[in-house]
Motif scaffolding. Sequence first.
Motif, PDB file in Angstrom:
ATOM      1  N   SER A   1      -8.901  -2.927  -5.312  1.00  0.00           N
ATOM      2  CA  SER A   1      -9.152  -2.842  -3.868  1.00  0.00           C
ATOM      3  C   SER A   1      -8.289  -3.829  -3.085  1.00  0.00           C
ATOM      4  N   VAL A   2      -7.023  -3.801  -3.403  1.00  0.00           N
ATOM      5  CA  VAL A   2      -6.059  -4.757  -2.845  1.00  0.00           C
ATOM      6  C   VAL A   2      -5.947  -4.644  -1.321  1.00  0.00           C
ATOM      7  N   GLU A   3      -6.211  -3.435  -0.809  1.00  0.00           N
ATOM      8  CA  GLU A   3      -6.098  -3.201   0.635  1.00  0.00           C
ATOM      9  C   GLU A   3      -6.987  -4.130   1.460  1.00  0.00           C
ATOM     10  N   LEU A   4      -8.005  -4.678   0.820  1.00  0.00           N
ATOM     11  CA  LEU A   4      -8.895  -5.609   1.517  1.00  0.00           C
ATOM     12  C   LEU A   4      -8.175  -6.878   1.961  1.00  0.00           C
ATOM     13  N   ALA A   5      -7.210  -7.306   1.162  1.00  0.00           N
ATOM     14  CA  ALA A   5      -6.597  -8.622   1.365  1.00  0.00           C
ATOM     15  C   ALA A   5      -6.081  -8.875   2.781  1.00  0.00           C
ATOM     16  N   PRO A   6      -5.231  -7.976   3.338  1.00  0.00           N
ATOM     17  CA  PRO A   6      -4.750  -8.243   4.704  1.00  0.00           C
ATOM     18  C   PRO A   6      -5.849  -8.091   5.761  1.00  0.00           C
ATOM     19  N   ILE A   7      -6.882  -7.300   5.434  1.00  0.00           N
ATOM     20  CA  ILE A   7      -7.956  -7.077   6.405  1.00  0.00           C
ATOM     21  C   ILE A   7      -8.795  -8.340   6.573  1.00  0.00           C
ATOM     22  N   VAL A   8      -9.058  -9.013   5.465  1.00  0.00           N
ATOM     23  CA  VAL A   8      -9.906 -10.206   5.562  1.00  0.00           C
ATOM     24  C   VAL A   8      -9.098 -11.499   5.640  1.00  0.00           C
ATOM     25  N   GLY A   9      -7.776 -11.371   5.675  1.00  0.00           N
ATOM     26  CA  GLY A   9      -6.951 -12.558   5.882  1.00  0.00           C
ATOM     27  C   GLY A   9      -6.575 -13.328   4.629  1.00  0.00           C
ATOM     28  N   LEU A  10      -6.662 -12.671   3.469  1.00  0.00           N
ATOM     29  CA  LEU A  10      -6.220 -13.338   2.236  1.00  0.00           C
ATOM     30  C   LEU A  10      -4.697 -13.370   2.171  1.00  0.00           C
ATOM     31  N   SER A  11      -4.087 -12.303   2.675  1.00  0.00           N
ATOM     32  CA  SER A  11      -2.621 -12.237   2.640  1.00  0.00           C
ATOM     33  C   SER A  11      -2.113 -11.471   3.860  1.00  0.00           C
ATOM     34  N   GLU A  12      -0.812 -11.602   4.110  1.00  0.00           N
ATOM     35  CA  GLU A  12      -0.215 -10.860   5.228  1.00  0.00           C
ATOM     36  C   GLU A  12       0.083  -9.428   4.805  1.00  0.00           C
ATOM     37  N   VAL A  13       0.570  -9.274   3.560  1.00  0.00           N
ATOM     38  CA  VAL A  13       0.905  -7.936   3.057  1.00  0.00           C
ATOM     39  C   VAL A  13       0.379  -7.758   1.639  1.00  0.00           C
ATOM     40  N   ILE A  14       0.487  -6.526   1.141  1.00  0.00           N
ATOM     41  CA  ILE A  14       0.148  -6.247  -0.257  1.00  0.00           C
ATOM     42  C   ILE A  14       1.311  -5.496  -0.897  1.00  0.00           C
ATOM     43  N   VAL A  15       1.373  -5.549  -2.220  1.00  0.00           N
ATOM     44  CA  VAL A  15       2.270  -4.665  -2.968  1.00  0.00           C
ATOM     45  C   VAL A  15       1.342  -3.785  -3.773  1.00  0.00           C
ATOM     46  N   ASP A  16       1.387  -2.475  -3.519  1.00  0.00           N
ATOM     47  CA  ASP A  16       0.435  -1.600  -4.193  1.00  0.00           C
ATOM     48  C   ASP A  16       0.974  -0.179  -4.293  1.00  0.00           C
ATOM     49  N   ILE A  17       0.234   0.616  -5.045  1.00  0.00           N
ATOM     50  CA  ILE A  17       0.603   2.020  -5.218  1.00  0.00           C
ATOM     51  C   ILE A  17       0.122   2.828  -4.022  1.00  0.00           C
ATOM     52  N   VAL A  18       1.004   3.683  -3.523  1.00  0.00           N
ATOM     53  CA  VAL A  18       0.617   4.612  -2.471  1.00  0.00           C
ATOM     54  C   VAL A  18       0.820   6.013  -3.008  1.00  0.00           C
ATOM     55  N   GLU A  19      -0.258   6.797  -2.968  1.00  0.00           N
ATOM     56  CA  GLU A  19      -0.118   8.172  -3.446  1.00  0.00           C
ATOM     57  C   GLU A  19      -0.162   9.108  -2.243  1.00  0.00           C
ATOM     58  N   THR A  20      -1.342   9.340  -1.687  1.00  0.00           N
ATOM     59  CA  THR A  20      -1.443  10.194  -0.505  1.00  0.00           C
ATOM     60  C   THR A  20      -1.333   9.379   0.788  1.00  0.00           C
ATOM     61  N   GLY A  21      -1.575   8.079   0.692  1.00  0.00           N
ATOM     62  CA  GLY A  21      -1.552   7.226   1.876  1.00  0.00           C
ATOM     63  C   GLY A  21      -2.901   7.142   2.574  1.00  0.00           C
ATOM     64  N   THR A  22      -3.885   7.847   2.025  1.00  0.00           N
ATOM     65  CA  THR A  22      -5.213   7.889   2.658  1.00  0.00           C
ATOM     66  C   THR A  22      -5.878   6.516   2.707  1.00  0.00           C
ATOM     67  N   THR A  23      -5.803   5.787   1.601  1.00  0.00           N
ATOM     68  CA  THR A  23      -6.451   4.467   1.557  1.00  0.00           C
ATOM     69  C   THR A  23      -5.885   3.556   2.643  1.00  0.00           C
ATOM     70  N   LEU A  24      -4.558   3.578   2.790  1.00  0.00           N
ATOM     71  CA  LEU A  24      -3.917   2.742   3.810  1.00  0.00           C
ATOM     72  C   LEU A  24      -4.399   3.142   5.204  1.00  0.00           C
ATOM     73  N   LYS A  25      -4.307   4.434   5.464  1.00  0.00           N
ATOM     74  CA  LYS A  25      -4.640   4.969   6.790  1.00  0.00           C
ATOM     75  C   LYS A  25      -6.074   4.621   7.185  1.00  0.00           C
ATOM     76  N   GLU A  26      -6.976   4.821   6.238  1.00  0.00           N
ATOM     77  CA  GLU A  26      -8.392   4.569   6.546  1.00  0.00           C
ATOM     78  C   GLU A  26      -8.689   3.095   6.762  1.00  0.00           C
ATOM     79  N   ASN A  27      -7.726   2.245   6.404  1.00  0.00           N
ATOM     80  CA  ASN A  27      -7.946   0.816   6.582  1.00  0.00           C
ATOM     81  C   ASN A  27      -6.976   0.193   7.579  1.00  0.00           C
ATOM     82  N   GLY A  28      -6.354   1.042   8.365  1.00  0.00           N
ATOM     83  CA  GLY A  28      -5.464   0.565   9.431  1.00  0.00           C
ATOM     84  C   GLY A  28      -4.198  -0.115   8.934  1.00  0.00           C
ATOM     85  N   LEU A  29      -3.741   0.280   7.750  1.00  0.00           N
ATOM     86  CA  LEU A  29      -2.528  -0.311   7.186  1.00  0.00           C
ATOM     87  C   LEU A  29      -1.438   0.757   7.071  1.00  0.00           C
ATOM     88  N   ALA A  30      -0.208   0.307   6.850  1.00  0.00           N
ATOM     89  CA  ALA A  30       0.905   1.251   6.739  1.00  0.00           C
ATOM     90  C   ALA A  30       1.895   0.791   5.686  1.00  0.00           C
TER      91      ALA A  30
END
Length: 216
Positions: free
Chosen positions: A145-174
Amino acid sequence: MRYLTFALAKGRLAKKSLDMFEKIGITCEEMKDKDSRKLIFTNEELGMRFFLAKASDVPTYVEYGAADIGIVGRDTILEEGRKLYEVLDLKTGNCRMCVCGPESAGELLKHHERIRVATKYPAIAKDYFYNRKHQTVEIIKLNGSVELAPIVGLSEVIVDIVETGTTLKENGLAVLEEICPLSARVVVNQVSMKRENERIGRLIQDLRDLVQEENS
Ligand code: PRP
């Protein structure tokens, strides 16, 4: 005859790889039983054994020869950096390794700021930022659940797998930068490749033909 042993990455890739094996006449009925707690399955007629392992362990089993052949994502191969032969792209499980974050983090990347990068893939992130971008960053290893990191302020960005992009979109990330394309790969132990050249060679050829057929 010595068993040819296969290590398959557990999860989404397992089903896809078993389907492909089935199409080239390699079946393992036992493995389809979802309720079974058995770890290893044998097909006596074919002289083959199969086991499911955590994806990140597959390259380890293959490097040490505990498995002759492995099916695993390129993300895991790159991250683990094991000594093995990568022999075939199965062209399934296609996705991308990306640097992601809120749009606002794009500026930080552009200006090579010393940012924090959260990821399940510290080796891939390190190689990308240090060797390709020549940018000094702080890498923070997470396990999911790496997408949490920028949302809660653990990091500025993440390096992660993007397949459909849904997880990013639903969490306001790109997606901010693309690192590399990923897909399922066949890996082979270096000694097995020589010792079992004929059997493994034939199998790889059958898989290669199937991949070509399915992608033409
Ligand atoms: C992977 C990846 C992303 C998501 C991408 O996570 O880490 O979170 O899938 O897919 P999408 O672009 O189609 O939304 P996974 O489901 O493996 O879980 P984890 O990150 O919690 O381990």
